[in-house]
Enzyme design. Structure first.
Site, PDB file in Angstrom:
ATOM      1  N   CYS A  38     -26.209  -7.349 -44.965  1.00  0.00           N
ATOM      2  CA  CYS A  38     -27.682  -7.779 -45.425  1.00  0.00           C
ATOM      3  C   CYS A  38     -28.591  -8.160 -44.334  1.00  0.00           C
ATOM      4  O   CYS A  38     -28.376  -9.016 -43.588  1.00  0.00           O
ATOM      5  CB  CYS A  38     -27.489  -8.774 -46.471  1.00  0.00           C
ATOM      6  SG  CYS A  38     -29.185  -9.205 -47.234  1.00  0.00           S
ATOM      7  N   CYS A  41     -30.178 -11.433 -45.281  1.00  0.00           N
ATOM      8  CA  CYS A  41     -29.363 -12.453 -45.055  1.00  0.00           C
ATOM      9  C   CYS A  41     -29.509 -12.707 -43.482  1.00  0.00           C
ATOM     10  O   CYS A  41     -29.509 -13.955 -43.033  1.00  0.00           O
ATOM     11  CB  CYS A  41     -28.230 -12.360 -45.530  1.00  0.00           C
ATOM     12  SG  CYS A  41     -28.014 -11.666 -47.242  1.00  0.00           S
TER      13      CYS A  41
END
Length: 123
Positions: A38, A41
């Protein structure tokens, strides 16, 4: 090199099946549910790591949803990153919303949610 310096200072705990009882345990814990793939993230990781070094009253944890799929399903995680603050003894938690994904945003959310004061370095 910068990433490794931040990671070395990080004081968050990787949550797995073996230690998932930290959620709702004896201490408040701020948990990020993430995927290693991600981009959001990865962008948030340095701020989360820095915030994790600032509080002695709140633990920080992280759940890699690729490796710990069951935990993420138990908490109905359907997007990354998702963050929850769990007060001591509370396995429900409060989802991190309406704050910036930054050191100050994380600390503000924690202070507002469980009424602790976290010292911050001068700007």
């Amino acid at each position: 090199m910068f990433f490794f310096a931040i990671f070395a200072r990080s004081e968050y705990i990787e949550i797995t099946e073996a230690n998932k009882k930290l959620i709702g345990g004896d201490r408040p814990i701020f948990v990020k549910f993430y995927s290693q793939n991600c981009g959001h993230c990865k962008a948030m990781a340095p701020d989360f790591a820095e915030a994790s070094t600032m509080s002695k009253d709140v633990d920080f944890g992280a759940v890699d949803c690729n490796a710990q799929d069951k935990i993420c399903k138990d908490y109905k995680i359907d997007g990354y990153p998702t963050l929850f603050l769990f007060d001591k003894g509370n396995v429900t938690g409060k989802e991190f919303k309406d704050h910036e994904r930054s050191v100050d945003g994380f600390i503000d959310f924690i202070e507002e949610t469980i009424s602790v004061k976290i010292p911050r370095p001068p700007k």
